[in-house]
Design a protein around this motif. Structure first.
Motif, PDB file in Angstrom:
ATOM      1  N   TRP A   1       0.823  -1.203   0.000  1.00 52.67           N
ATOM      2  CA  TRP A   1       0.000   0.000   0.000  1.00 52.67           C
ATOM      3  C   TRP A   1       0.860   1.257   0.000  1.00 52.67           C
ATOM      4  O   TRP A   1       1.953   1.284   0.564  1.00 52.67           O
ATOM      5  CB  TRP A   1      -0.909   0.017   1.231  1.00 52.67           C
ATOM      6  CG  TRP A   1      -1.994  -1.002   1.193  1.00 52.67           C
ATOM      7  CD1 TRP A   1      -2.002  -2.217   1.821  1.00 52.67           C
ATOM      8  CD2 TRP A   1      -3.232  -0.915   0.494  1.00 52.67           C
ATOM      9  NE1 TRP A   1      -3.163  -2.885   1.552  1.00 52.67           N
ATOM     10  CE2 TRP A   1      -3.941  -2.115   0.749  1.00 52.67           C
ATOM     11  CE3 TRP A   1      -3.824   0.051  -0.314  1.00 52.67           C
ATOM     12  CZ2 TRP A   1      -5.207  -2.365   0.236  1.00 52.67           C
ATOM     13  CZ3 TRP A   1      -5.085  -0.190  -0.835  1.00 52.67           C
ATOM     14  CH2 TRP A   1      -5.764  -1.386  -0.565  1.00 52.67           C
TER      15      TRP A   1
ATOM     16  N   HIS B   1      -3.809   4.158  -0.217  1.00 54.13           N
ATOM     17  CA  HIS B   1      -4.661   3.709   0.884  1.00 54.13           C
ATOM     18  C   HIS B   1      -5.187   4.933   1.624  1.00 54.13           C
ATOM     19  O   HIS B   1      -4.443   5.625   2.307  1.00 54.13           O
ATOM     20  CB  HIS B   1      -3.857   2.811   1.830  1.00 54.13           C
ATOM     21  CG  HIS B   1      -4.704   2.024   2.780  1.00 54.13           C
ATOM     22  ND1 HIS B   1      -4.549   2.077   4.146  1.00 54.13           N
ATOM     23  CD2 HIS B   1      -5.729   1.148   2.554  1.00 54.13           C
ATOM     24  CE1 HIS B   1      -5.422   1.279   4.729  1.00 54.13           C
ATOM     25  NE2 HIS B   1      -6.145   0.700   3.790  1.00 54.13           N
TER      26      HIS B   1
ATOM     27  N   PRO C   1      -8.541   4.991   3.551  1.00 53.68           N
ATOM     28  CA  PRO C   1      -9.808   4.365   3.943  1.00 53.68           C
ATOM     29  C   PRO C   1     -10.788   5.276   4.668  1.00 53.68           C
ATOM     30  O   PRO C   1     -11.963   4.923   4.802  1.00 53.68           O
ATOM     31  CB  PRO C   1      -9.357   3.212   4.843  1.00 53.68           C
ATOM     32  CG  PRO C   1      -8.036   3.639   5.380  1.00 53.68           C
ATOM     33  CD  PRO C   1      -7.395   4.404   4.261  1.00 53.68           C
TER      34      PRO C   1
ATOM     35  N   TYR D   1     -12.736   6.137  -1.359  1.00 60.35           N
ATOM     36  CA  TYR D   1     -12.119   4.835  -1.114  1.00 60.35           C
ATOM     37  C   TYR D   1     -13.169   3.852  -0.602  1.00 60.35           C
ATOM     38  O   TYR D   1     -13.216   2.689  -1.033  1.00 60.35           O
ATOM     39  CB  TYR D   1     -10.975   4.964  -0.106  1.00 60.35           C
ATOM     40  CG  TYR D   1     -10.322   3.644   0.231  1.00 60.35           C
ATOM     41  CD1 TYR D   1      -9.165   3.231  -0.428  1.00 60.35           C
ATOM     42  CD2 TYR D   1     -10.875   2.788   1.191  1.00 60.35           C
ATOM     43  CE1 TYR D   1      -8.570   2.007  -0.117  1.00 60.35           C
ATOM     44  CE2 TYR D   1     -10.292   1.563   1.494  1.00 60.35           C
ATOM     45  CZ  TYR D   1      -9.150   1.186   0.833  1.00 60.35           C
ATOM     46  OH  TYR D   1      -8.571  -0.034   1.120  1.00 60.35           O
ATOM     47  N   GLN D   2     -14.017   4.307   0.323  1.00 59.28           N
ATOM     48  CA  GLN D   2     -15.026   3.423   0.905  1.00 59.28           C
ATOM     49  C   GLN D   2     -15.999   2.906  -0.145  1.00 59.28           C
ATOM     50  O   GLN D   2     -16.369   1.720  -0.136  1.00 59.28           O
ATOM     51  CB  GLN D   2     -15.771   4.169   2.007  1.00 59.28           C
ATOM     52  CG  GLN D   2     -14.907   4.518   3.205  1.00 59.28           C
ATOM     53  CD  GLN D   2     -15.551   5.538   4.130  1.00 59.28           C
ATOM     54  OE1 GLN D   2     -16.708   5.921   3.950  1.00 59.28           O
ATOM     55  NE2 GLN D   2     -14.802   5.987   5.134  1.00 59.28           N
TER      56      GLN D   2
ATOM     57  N   ASP E   1     -14.232   0.364  -2.215  1.00 64.09           N
ATOM     58  CA  ASP E   1     -14.071  -0.879  -1.459  1.00 64.09           C
ATOM     59  C   ASP E   1     -15.389  -1.640  -1.378  1.00 64.09           C
ATOM     60  O   ASP E   1     -15.403  -2.876  -1.476  1.00 64.09           O
ATOM     61  CB  ASP E   1     -13.548  -0.566  -0.053  1.00 64.09           C
ATOM     62  CG  ASP E   1     -12.934  -1.780   0.612  1.00 64.09           C
ATOM     63  OD1 ASP E   1     -11.965  -2.348   0.048  1.00 64.09           O
ATOM     64  OD2 ASP E   1     -13.420  -2.190   1.687  1.00 64.09           O
TER      65      ASP E   1
ATOM     66  N   ARG F   1     -12.502  -7.378   1.372  1.00 71.92           N
ATOM     67  CA  ARG F   1     -12.287  -6.027   1.868  1.00 71.92           C
ATOM     68  C   ARG F   1     -10.804  -5.625   1.784  1.00 71.92           C
ATOM     69  O   ARG F   1      -9.925  -6.416   2.076  1.00 71.92           O
ATOM     70  CB  ARG F   1     -12.757  -5.911   3.322  1.00 71.92           C
ATOM     71  CG  ARG F   1     -14.259  -5.872   3.485  1.00 71.92           C
ATOM     72  CD  ARG F   1     -14.820  -4.550   2.976  1.00 71.92           C
ATOM     73  NE  ARG F   1     -16.281  -4.475   3.078  1.00 71.92           N
ATOM     74  CZ  ARG F   1     -16.998  -3.487   2.582  1.00 71.92           C
ATOM     75  NH1 ARG F   1     -16.420  -2.479   1.955  1.00 71.92           N
ATOM     76  NH2 ARG F   1     -18.306  -3.504   2.703  1.00 71.92           N
ATOM     77  N   HIS F   2     -10.576  -4.397   1.415  1.00 68.76           N
ATOM     78  CA  HIS F   2      -9.239  -3.803   1.365  1.00 68.76           C
ATOM     79  C   HIS F   2      -8.258  -4.680   0.577  1.00 68.76           C
ATOM     80  O   HIS F   2      -7.136  -4.952   1.027  1.00 68.76           O
ATOM     81  CB  HIS F   2      -8.712  -3.548   2.784  1.00 68.76           C
ATOM     82  CG  HIS F   2      -9.640  -2.705   3.612  1.00 68.76           C
ATOM     83  ND1 HIS F   2      -9.869  -1.369   3.337  1.00 68.76           N
ATOM     84  CD2 HIS F   2     -10.416  -3.017   4.691  1.00 68.76           C
ATOM     85  CE1 HIS F   2     -10.738  -0.893   4.216  1.00 68.76           C
ATOM     86  NE2 HIS F   2     -11.091  -1.876   5.040  1.00 68.76           N
ATOM     87  N   SER F   3      -8.706  -5.122  -0.585  1.00 70.19           N
ATOM     88  CA  SER F   3      -7.857  -5.938  -1.461  1.00 70.19           C
ATOM     89  C   SER F   3      -6.881  -5.034  -2.214  1.00 70.19           C
ATOM     90  O   SER F   3      -7.294  -4.174  -3.000  1.00 70.19           O
ATOM     91  CB  SER F   3      -8.718  -6.708  -2.466  1.00 70.19           C
ATOM     92  OG  SER F   3      -7.943  -7.184  -3.545  1.00 70.19           O
ATOM     93  N   SER F   4      -5.601  -5.232  -2.002  1.00 73.26           N
ATOM     94  CA  SER F   4      -4.619  -4.422  -2.727  1.00 73.26           C
ATOM     95  C   SER F   4      -4.688  -4.695  -4.222  1.00 73.26           C
ATOM     96  O   SER F   4      -4.467  -3.797  -5.038  1.00 73.26           O
ATOM     97  CB  SER F   4      -3.208  -4.690  -2.196  1.00 73.26           C
ATOM     98  OG  SER F   4      -2.800  -6.028  -2.439  1.00 73.26           O
TER      99      SER F   4
ATOM    100  N   HIS G   1      -7.979  -2.779  -5.623  1.00 77.33           N
ATOM    101  CA  HIS G   1      -7.783  -1.332  -5.619  1.00 77.33           C
ATOM    102  C   HIS G   1      -6.673  -0.920  -6.579  1.00 77.33           C
ATOM    103  O   HIS G   1      -6.777   0.120  -7.248  1.00 77.33           O
ATOM    104  CB  HIS G   1      -7.472  -0.839  -4.207  1.00 77.33           C
ATOM    105  CG  HIS G   1      -8.681  -0.763  -3.319  1.00 77.33           C
ATOM    106  ND1 HIS G   1      -9.602   0.256  -3.393  1.00 77.33           N
ATOM    107  CD2 HIS G   1      -9.122  -1.610  -2.350  1.00 77.33           C
ATOM    108  CE1 HIS G   1     -10.559   0.056  -2.492  1.00 77.33           C
ATOM    109  NE2 HIS G   1     -10.293  -1.071  -1.852  1.00 77.33           N
TER     110      HIS G   1
END
Length: 203
Positions: free
Chosen positions: A51, A145, A147, A152-153, A156, A165-168, A171
């Motif tokens: 990230w 990153h 969040p 971003y939300q 996501d 969730r929060h997959s690099s 994103h």
């Protein structure tokens, strides 16, 4: 924009997504004052990325930065075929709007087996931050990153059913699509941002 509507719009650009920027001339890059960002390969949809934190410049009140943020969203929406997009910007905040009913006649998307369409659709939410990065001259080294931010939300939320969730990986793909589109259309981004700086609204 509803998630399914965004995926429908992304599906309409499946062919154009495969067109990289590798054939752009050096003179064209200089004229647009934007870097070259190739479209991400589908094989990277499962790659793990480190990230990248947001640079301090992205947290300071700055009308030009916010204008490029909203222009980034607007250009991504135009790329997906949305009409009637409008935007507002001030030194501390901005919004990008679509007229009601503009998504009603989109065809159903084809099956999204590898998540490519979902990640491409999520690029509309990352378009603002990526517009800022290009404007600030910040090099993209991994998915940004941020969040606590709504953009971003929302990205996501769209990516989570396919990537978690929060997959690099998810994103990163979405952000690289946004960088690819915005770099290729940087004169358009600059035009919209310029109007926002001068008038606070576009168009």
């Amino acid at each position: 924009m509803k998630d399914r509507d965004a995926v429908k719009a992304a599906a309409l650009h499946q062919d154009s997504q495969r067109t990289g920027l590798g054939l752009r001339t050096f003179e064209a890059v200089l004229a647009s004052e934007s870097p070259i960002y190739d479209h991400p390969k589908s094989g990277t949809l499962r790659r793990a990325w480190p990230w990248q934190t947001t640079p301090p410049e992205m947290h300071k009140p700055d009308l030009a930065r916010v204008a490029h943020h909203e222009a980034g969203h607007a250009v991504l929406l135009e790329w997906l075929g949305m009409e009637g997009v409008t935007a507002t910007a001030s030194p501390t905040s901005g919004l990008c709007h679509m007229p009601p009913g503009c998504l009603e006649n989109l065809p159903d998307p084809p099956p999204d087996h590898d998540g490519r369409l979902t990640a491409t659709a999520a690029s509309i939410f990352h378009g603002g931050a990526m517009g800022e990065m290009i404007y600030l001259g910040t090099k993209w080294t991994g998915p940004l990153h941020y969040p606590k931010q709504v953009d971003y939300q929302r990205a996501d939320d769209m990516l989570a059913p396919r990537f978690g969730r929060h997959s690099s990986a998810g994103h990163a793909f979405a952000q690289r699509v946004a960088l690819h589109v915005l770099a290729d259309r940087w004169p358009r981004v600059k035009h919209i941002a310029g109007v926002l700086v001068r008038h606070g609204v576009w168009p």
